[in-house]
Scaffold this motif. Structure first.
Motif, mmCIF file in Angstrom:
data_model
loop_
_atom_site.group_PDB
_atom_site.id
_atom_site.type_symbol
_atom_site.label_atom_id
_atom_site.label_comp_id
_atom_site.label_asym_id
_atom_site.label_seq_id
_atom_site.Cartn_x
_atom_site.Cartn_y
_atom_site.Cartn_z
ATOM 1 N N LYS A 212 41.112 42.723 44.786
ATOM 2 C CA LYS A 212 42.559 41.947 44.324
ATOM 3 C C LYS A 212 43.390 42.762 44.756
ATOM 4 C CE LYS A 212 40.794 37.185 43.926
ATOM 5 N NZ LYS A 212 40.941 36.142 43.190
ATOM 6 N N TYR A 213 44.354 43.336 46.040
ATOM 7 C CA TYR A 213 45.306 43.720 45.559
ATOM 8 C C TYR A 213 46.683 43.207 45.149
ATOM 9 C CZ TYR A 213 42.748 46.638 48.366
ATOM 10 O OH TYR A 213 41.744 47.277 49.064
ATOM 11 N N GLY A 214 47.099 43.970 43.835
ATOM 12 C CA GLY A 214 48.720 43.226 43.851
ATOM 13 C C GLY A 214 49.577 44.217 43.275
ATOM 14 N N ALA A 215 50.514 43.695 42.772
ATOM 15 C CA ALA A 215 51.570 45.063 42.788
ATOM 16 C C ALA A 215 52.988 44.600 41.297
ATOM 17 C CB ALA A 215 52.332 45.686 44.151
ATOM 18 N N HIS A 216 52.761 45.836 40.668
ATOM 19 C CA HIS A 216 53.804 45.293 39.432
ATOM 20 C C HIS A 216 54.740 45.338 39.982
ATOM 21 C CE1 HIS A 216 50.858 44.427 36.046
ATOM 22 N NE2 HIS A 216 50.749 45.293 36.826
ATOM 23 N N VAL A 217 56.083 44.552 40.149
ATOM 24 C CA VAL A 217 57.364 44.975 40.958
ATOM 25 C C VAL A 217 58.403 45.052 39.710
ATOM 26 C CG1 VAL A 217 59.390 44.348 42.139
ATOM 27 C CG2 VAL A 217 57.060 44.150 43.377
ATOM 28 N N VAL A 218 59.385 46.332 39.454
ATOM 29 C CA VAL A 218 59.934 47.288 38.223
ATOM 30 C C VAL A 218 61.411 46.585 38.674
ATOM 31 C CG1 VAL A 218 60.741 48.279 36.142
ATOM 32 C CG2 VAL A 218 57.922 48.386 37.332
ATOM 33 N N ILE A 219 62.249 46.380 38.185
ATOM 34 C CA ILE A 219 63.935 46.001 38.812
ATOM 35 C C ILE A 219 64.369 47.006 37.413
ATOM 36 C CG2 ILE A 219 65.887 44.672 39.075
ATOM 37 C CD1 ILE A 219 63.356 42.817 40.016
ATOM 38 N N ARG A 220 65.476 48.018 37.833
ATOM 39 C CA ARG A 220 65.802 48.860 36.690
ATOM 40 C C ARG A 220 67.514 48.553 37.174
ATOM 41 N NH1 ARG A 220 61.693 51.571 38.226
ATOM 42 N NH2 ARG A 220 60.232 52.089 37.324
ATOM 43 N N GLY A 221 68.221 48.793 36.455
ATOM 44 C CA GLY A 221 69.684 48.808 36.304
ATOM 45 C C GLY A 221 70.000 49.086 34.941
ATOM 46 N N SER A 222 71.752 48.818 35.175
ATOM 47 C CA SER A 222 72.738 48.773 33.065
ATOM 48 C C SER A 222 73.144 47.644 33.608
ATOM 49 C CB SER A 222 73.582 50.318 33.399
ATOM 50 O OG SER A 222 74.033 50.324 34.962
ATOM 51 N N ASP A 223 73.346 46.466 34.183
ATOM 52 C CA ASP A 223 73.621 45.430 35.184
ATOM 53 C C ASP A 223 72.535 44.605 34.384
ATOM 54 O OD1 ASP A 223 75.386 42.668 34.660
ATOM 55 O OD2 ASP A 223 76.531 43.902 36.704
ATOM 56 N N ALA A 224 72.525 43.271 33.469
ATOM 57 C CA ALA A 224 72.125 43.105 32.751
ATOM 58 C C ALA A 224 71.794 41.515 33.787
ATOM 59 C CB ALA A 224 71.980 42.857 31.394
ATOM 60 N N VAL A 225 73.039 40.553 34.218
ATOM 61 C CA VAL A 225 73.370 40.084 34.596
ATOM 62 C C VAL A 225 73.102 40.244 35.968
ATOM 63 C CG1 VAL A 225 75.013 38.296 35.862
ATOM 64 C CG2 VAL A 225 75.216 39.060 33.635
ATOM 65 N N ALA A 226 73.119 41.272 36.533
ATOM 66 C CA ALA A 226 72.243 41.693 38.121
ATOM 67 C C ALA A 226 70.934 41.630 37.789
ATOM 68 C CB ALA A 226 72.695 42.589 38.273
ATOM 69 N N VAL A 227 69.981 42.221 36.914
ATOM 70 C CA VAL A 227 69.421 42.749 36.561
ATOM 71 C C VAL A 227 67.884 40.993 36.497
ATOM 72 C CG1 VAL A 227 67.308 43.756 35.353
ATOM 73 C CG2 VAL A 227 69.415 44.796 35.758
ATOM 74 N N ASP A 228 68.491 40.257 36.001
ATOM 75 C CA ASP A 228 67.739 38.686 35.415
ATOM 76 C C ASP A 228 67.905 38.499 37.039
ATOM 77 O OD1 ASP A 228 67.190 40.116 32.937
ATOM 78 O OD2 ASP A 228 69.346 38.907 32.188
ATOM 79 N N ALA A 229 69.441 38.032 37.142
ATOM 80 C CA ALA A 229 69.286 37.444 38.597
ATOM 81 C C ALA A 229 68.999 37.993 39.899
ATOM 82 C CB ALA A 229 70.614 36.985 39.334
ATOM 83 N N ALA A 230 68.041 39.564 39.926
ATOM 84 C CA ALA A 230 66.872 39.814 40.476
ATOM 85 C C ALA A 230 66.062 39.456 40.120
ATOM 86 C CB ALA A 230 67.478 41.363 40.902
ATOM 87 N N LEU A 231 65.435 38.662 39.072
ATOM 88 C CA LEU A 231 63.829 38.861 38.601
ATOM 89 C C LEU A 231 64.106 37.348 38.842
ATOM 90 C CD1 LEU A 231 61.210 39.431 37.053
ATOM 91 C CD2 LEU A 231 63.177 38.852 35.237
ATOM 92 N N VAL A 232 64.756 36.185 38.835
ATOM 93 C CA VAL A 232 64.915 35.238 39.347
ATOM 94 C C VAL A 232 64.377 35.139 40.951
ATOM 95 C CG1 VAL A 232 66.424 32.806 39.210
ATOM 96 C CG2 VAL A 232 66.235 34.450 37.786
ATOM 97 N N GLU A 233 65.034 35.706 41.749
ATOM 98 C CA GLU A 233 65.231 35.842 43.010
ATOM 99 C C GLU A 233 63.673 36.057 43.306
ATOM 100 O OE1 GLU A 233 67.804 36.488 45.784
ATOM 101 O OE2 GLU A 233 69.847 36.537 44.601
ATOM 102 N N LEU A 234 62.831 37.834 42.575
ATOM 103 C CA LEU A 234 62.445 37.985 43.247
ATOM 104 C C LEU A 234 60.632 36.725 42.673
ATOM 105 C CD1 LEU A 234 60.044 40.577 43.418
ATOM 106 C CD2 LEU A 234 60.274 40.703 41.495
ATOM 107 N N LYS A 235 61.048 36.276 41.526
ATOM 108 C CA LYS A 235 60.076 34.775 41.051
ATOM 109 C C LYS A 235 59.931 33.843 42.211
ATOM 110 C CE LYS A 235 59.937 35.766 36.767
ATOM 111 N NZ LYS A 235 60.684 35.356 34.135
ATOM 112 N N ALA A 236 61.390 33.261 42.516
ATOM 113 C CA ALA A 236 61.132 32.839 43.385
ATOM 114 C C ALA A 236 60.794 32.880 44.869
ATOM 115 C CB ALA A 236 62.834 32.027 44.406
ATOM 116 N N ALA A 237 60.614 33.785 44.739
ATOM 117 C CA ALA A 237 60.130 34.626 46.408
ATOM 118 C C ALA A 237 58.808 34.651 46.272
ATOM 119 C CB ALA A 237 60.259 35.811 46.694
ATOM 120 N N PHE A 238 58.075 35.424 45.208
ATOM 121 C CA PHE A 238 56.469 34.662 44.953
ATOM 122 C C PHE A 238 56.397 34.179 44.043
ATOM 123 C CE2 PHE A 238 58.078 39.453 46.150
ATOM 124 C CZ PHE A 238 57.835 38.827 47.829
ATOM 125 N N PRO A 239 56.552 32.727 44.299
ATOM 126 C CA PRO A 239 55.792 32.215 43.280
ATOM 127 C C PRO A 239 54.166 32.032 42.661
ATOM 128 C CG PRO A 239 55.836 30.990 45.419
ATOM 129 C CD PRO A 239 56.880 32.217 45.348
#
Length: 239
Positions: A212-239
């Protein structure tokens, strides 16, 4: 305000030949991320005078900080100190304070401070010493270049000596999510997410397990709020 930037130059024929595996870059990258200094470039070059001079001149003009590892020992191929001096047009010779450090260190073990060991006290004019609590032989800082040993235990100790004196920015925050889909399936929504958060860095690191194929998606940045918000959207896109 953007974080300060940095580059690293790993010096040594033994690295390029594959005889020695470099671990110093990995260590430095993590420490700089914690300090809020963005490591932008890493170069691996041979024990060649012209190569070192050219690389140092180029990256020291481009980045706020430069870190080198390797080539400051007692043997004939340890030419980093001379090359750094040449890069900045400085003289170099045995310096009294560096000699005193080595003399005290070797006196404790009854070891002779011979001509080879004394090479490690040759410091470019105007450089500041970098403490080495492991094996005493100091590194040095000239302009914005921090010159350190290649032996990992010594390099790590020198990094700890240097970092408190540097002004950093916001520490880099990293979040990751495992997505059990191939990169071809995640590319479009991940690209849209990256465009929505241009202040962040997003990477996809694929794997294959049990057919099976998969990927680890990594989000990086210095703005914690933006990082967490992007992670929420990422989880919603790939439930």
């Amino acid at each position: 305000m953007p974080n300060p930037t940095a580059a690293m130059i790993v010096i040594g024929d033994e690295i390029l030949s594959g005889r020695t595996r470099d671990s110093n870059m990995y260590h430095l990258a993590g420490k700089l991320a914690e300090a809020g200094i963005d490591l932008k470039e890493v170069r691996m070059i041979s024990d060649d005078h012209d190569a070192i001079v050219g690389a140092v001149r180029e990256v020291s003009a481009r980045y706020d900080h430069v870190f080198t590892s390797g080539g400051i020992g007692p043997t004939h191929d340890d030419i980093t100190a001379d090359s750094i001096a040449a890069a900045f047009g400085r003289g170099i010779d045995v310096r009294d304070d560096a000699r005193a450090i080595l003399a005290a260190h070797y006196a404790k073990s009854g070891t002779e401070l011979n001509a080879a060991r004394l090479r490690m006290a040759r410091i470019p004019d105007g450089a500041a010493l970098i403490e080495n609590p492991v094996s005493a032989a100091p590194g040095f800082k000239l302009e914005n270049v921090h010159v350190m040993a290649g032996v990992p235990s010594v390099f790590h100790a020198m990094v700890e000596s240097v970092l408190p004196g540097l002004t950093g920015g916001a520490p880099l925050i990293s979040r990751s999510l495992r997505v059990d889909r191939g990169e071809g399936d995640i590319a479009e929504p991940l690209g849209a997410l990256a465009r929505a958060y241009p202040m962040l860095s997003m990477g996809s690191y694929p794997f294959q397990k049990d057919g099976k194929y998969g990927a680890h998606v990594v989000i990086r940045g210095s703005d914690a709020v933006a990082v967490d918000a992007a992670l929420v959207e990422l989880k919603a896109a790939f439930p």
